[in-house]
Write a protein that holds these residues in place. Structure first.
Motif, short mmCIF file in Angstrom:
data_model
loop_
_atom_site.label_atom_id
_atom_site.label_comp_id
_atom_site.label_asym_id
_atom_site.label_seq_id
_atom_site.Cartn_x
_atom_site.Cartn_y
_atom_site.Cartn_z
N VAL A 313 0.85 -1.19 0.15
CA VAL A 313 0.28 -0.09 0.00
C VAL A 313 0.69 1.16 0.05
CG1 VAL A 313 -0.52 0.35 2.74
CG2 VAL A 313 -2.21 0.89 0.87
N PHE A 314 2.13 1.13 0.52
CA PHE A 314 2.88 2.56 0.46
C PHE A 314 3.31 2.43 -0.97
CE2 PHE A 314 6.77 4.66 0.55
CZ PHE A 314 6.38 5.64 1.46
N GLU A 315 3.46 1.64 -1.73
CA GLU A 315 4.02 1.70 -2.92
C GLU A 315 2.67 2.55 -3.86
OE1 GLU A 315 6.24 -1.29 -4.59
OE2 GLU A 315 7.61 -1.10 -2.98
N GLU A 316 1.58 1.87 -3.66
CA GLU A 316 0.29 2.21 -4.25
C GLU A 316 -0.12 3.67 -4.10
OE1 GLU A 316 -1.19 0.42 -6.52
OE2 GLU A 316 -3.05 1.55 -6.95
N GLN A 317 0.18 4.18 -2.92
CA GLN A 317 -0.10 5.60 -2.37
C GLN A 317 0.69 6.33 -3.37
OE1 GLN A 317 1.47 7.92 -0.49
NE2 GLN A 317 2.96 6.29 0.34
N ALA A 318 1.86 5.86 -3.11
CA ALA A 318 3.07 6.86 -3.67
C ALA A 318 2.87 7.14 -5.39
CB ALA A 318 4.63 6.29 -3.52
N ARG A 319 2.49 6.01 -5.84
CA ARG A 319 2.42 5.91 -7.51
C ARG A 319 1.04 6.75 -7.55
NH1 ARG A 319 -0.94 3.67 -10.73
NH2 ARG A 319 -2.16 2.43 -9.32
N GLN A 320 0.00 6.60 -6.79
CA GLN A 320 -1.16 7.42 -7.24
C GLN A 320 -1.00 8.75 -6.73
OE1 GLN A 320 -5.23 6.04 -6.23
NE2 GLN A 320 -4.79 3.76 -6.40
N ASN A 321 -0.46 9.27 -5.99
CA ASN A 321 -0.13 10.42 -5.55
C ASN A 321 0.53 11.28 -6.50
OD1 ASN A 321 -1.50 11.47 -3.04
ND2 ASN A 321 -0.16 9.64 -1.99
N ASP A 322 1.89 10.50 -7.04
CA ASP A 322 2.49 11.10 -7.98
C ASP A 322 1.61 11.53 -9.17
OD1 ASP A 322 4.79 11.13 -6.41
OD2 ASP A 322 5.65 9.37 -7.39
N ALA A 323 0.91 10.37 -9.68
CA ALA A 323 0.19 10.56 -10.95
C ALA A 323 -0.95 11.77 -10.77
CB ALA A 323 -0.67 9.15 -11.22
N GLY A 324 -1.31 11.74 -9.56
CA GLY A 324 -2.76 12.55 -9.37
C GLY A 324 -1.98 14.12 -9.41
#
Ligand code: 6CS
Length: 385
Positions: A313-324
């Motif tokens: 989930v740490f990687e998932e949130q980082a990926r989504q926050n960068d993309a956002g």
């Protein structure tokens, strides 16, 4: 004509399903129970009590080694594609794999069973087996959960935040015990990323908050915090927030950047400030009574899976926050000024937020000062390592 962000229309309709489900669970206020008693029979047929019962052992078929067949429901406060929902789907996939399909997990998105507060209540009553619950929605009944709402209390480095959330004894033992008293069994706390403020005025100093009506979750401390900056505050479910911002009945909100973009809040706000004031903490939880009724191997399965999911989930949130963030910058149809505060500006906010730490520790009824001191010491240790 109310203006909705297109993806939330369906969700708003389904929110009304909750009262029926709560009645089916047999919990809630007496008044709710009275008015809904006629519906109970039909709701029970599809309700989760039946699912829980079938999974508790009686008549449950033995399948795939040590695991009996069970069906669990896992509700999140977000929609498909967003971090919490994707977490529930991945968690479910792992449970199914580990049990050879004996245990299945149905991920449920926000809105299918009511607001975030309703969902937390549903978990407490055993209407679902698992839920992602944000501390901001249980602050009224678990005062210590509001510790996550303090500004400039946790580090800004999200890796460090995740490490603290994963390993802190103050959080995973002391605070978890407070949740258990309210029939929540926390399995993990995790960050959904640093939060940003959106508004139409461009918030760069505490005085910019004066006259703004800030949307907060159901936490009395959040109200206090924005009050300290000079704002007025209003609690609202996020499903109502897009319209409220668009109509300007609410002027500002905070959320991790992936969520601001996904919910479209930037479409109806002119600016987004990155003040590094706090992270969005989420909690994976199960109903405590249900958990205690499980066989040891199932308890282990849940705890082990929650632990494994921390890195995912740490990687998932980082990926989504960068993309956002990129998507907000690229959205030329809805231009948003992104304001990154400098160190001096942050220092001003830090100073304004400091008295709220003391207020939280010393003044809020039911808050455990020792827990605050312990977590503060742990955070300092992590920061100095
Ligand atoms: O602002 C909120 O209330 C919502 N924000 C996030 C990141 N997740 C769910 C929550 O309800």
């Amino acid at each position: 004509m109310i203006i909705f962000n297109k993806k939330y229309l369906l969700m708003l309709v389904s929110i009304f399903a909750l009262s029926l489900v709560l009645v089916a669970c047999g919990g809630g206020d007496d008044s709710e129970g009275d008015s809904g008693s006629e519906d109970t029979g039909s709701e029970e047929e599809s309700g989760s009590e039946e699912e829980s019962d079938s999974g508790s052992g009686d008549g449950g078929e033995e399948a795939s080694g040590d695991f009996e067949e069970q069906e669990w429901r896992f509700i999140s406060e977000e929609l498909q594609g967003e971090v919490q929902y994707e977490y529930t789907a991945e968690f479910g996939k792992r449970i199914e794999e580990k049990t050879g399909g004996a245990i299945t997990v149905e991920p449920l998105e926000y809105g299918s069973l009511g607001s975030e507060v309703d969902q937390a209540q549903l978990l407490q009553q055993g209407g679902v087996e698992l839920a992602v619950v944000s501390p901001g929605f249980v602050g009224g009944q678990i005062p210590d959960a509001q510790i996550f709402s303090l500004h400039y209390f946790f580090p800004t480095d999200q890796e460090l935040v995740q490490e603290i959330l994963t390993n802190s004894e103050a959080i995973n033992t002391d605070l978890a015990a407070k949740y258990e008293e309210q029939n929540f069994k926390p399995l993990a706390f995790w960050t959904e990323g640093q939060m940003a403020w959106t508004s139409n005025v461009g918030i760069e100093s505490p005085s910019d908050w004066e006259g703004l009506n800030m949307r907060v979750q159901e936490s009395p401390l959040m109200r206090q915090t924005y009050d300290a900056y000079g704002a007025t505050v209003q609690s609202l479910s996020w499903g109502e927030l897009y319209t409220a911002l668009d109509r300007e009945t609410v002027d500002a909100q905070e959320n991790p950047i992936f969520f601001i973009e996904s919910a479209g809040f930037h479409e109806v706000q002119d600016t987004m400030t990155i003040p590094k004031h706090n992270n969005y903490v989420a909690m994976t939880a199960v109903n405590n009574d249900w958990f205690n009724s499980l066989d040891d191997n199932v308890k282990e399965l849940l705890q082990e899976t929650a632990a494994e999911m921390q890195d995912w989930v740490f990687e998932e949130q980082a990926r989504q926050n960068d993309a956002g963030l990129q998507a907000i910058k690229d959205d030329t149809e809805n231009p948003t000024e992104v304001i990154e505060l400098n160190e001096d500006q942050i220092a001003e906010f830090r100073e304004a937020a400091e008295p709220v730490h003391e207020y939280y520790r010393n003044e809020i009824d039911g808050v455990d000062a020792d827990l605050f001191d312990k977590l503060k010491a742990e955070i300092e240790e992590y920061e100095n390592q």
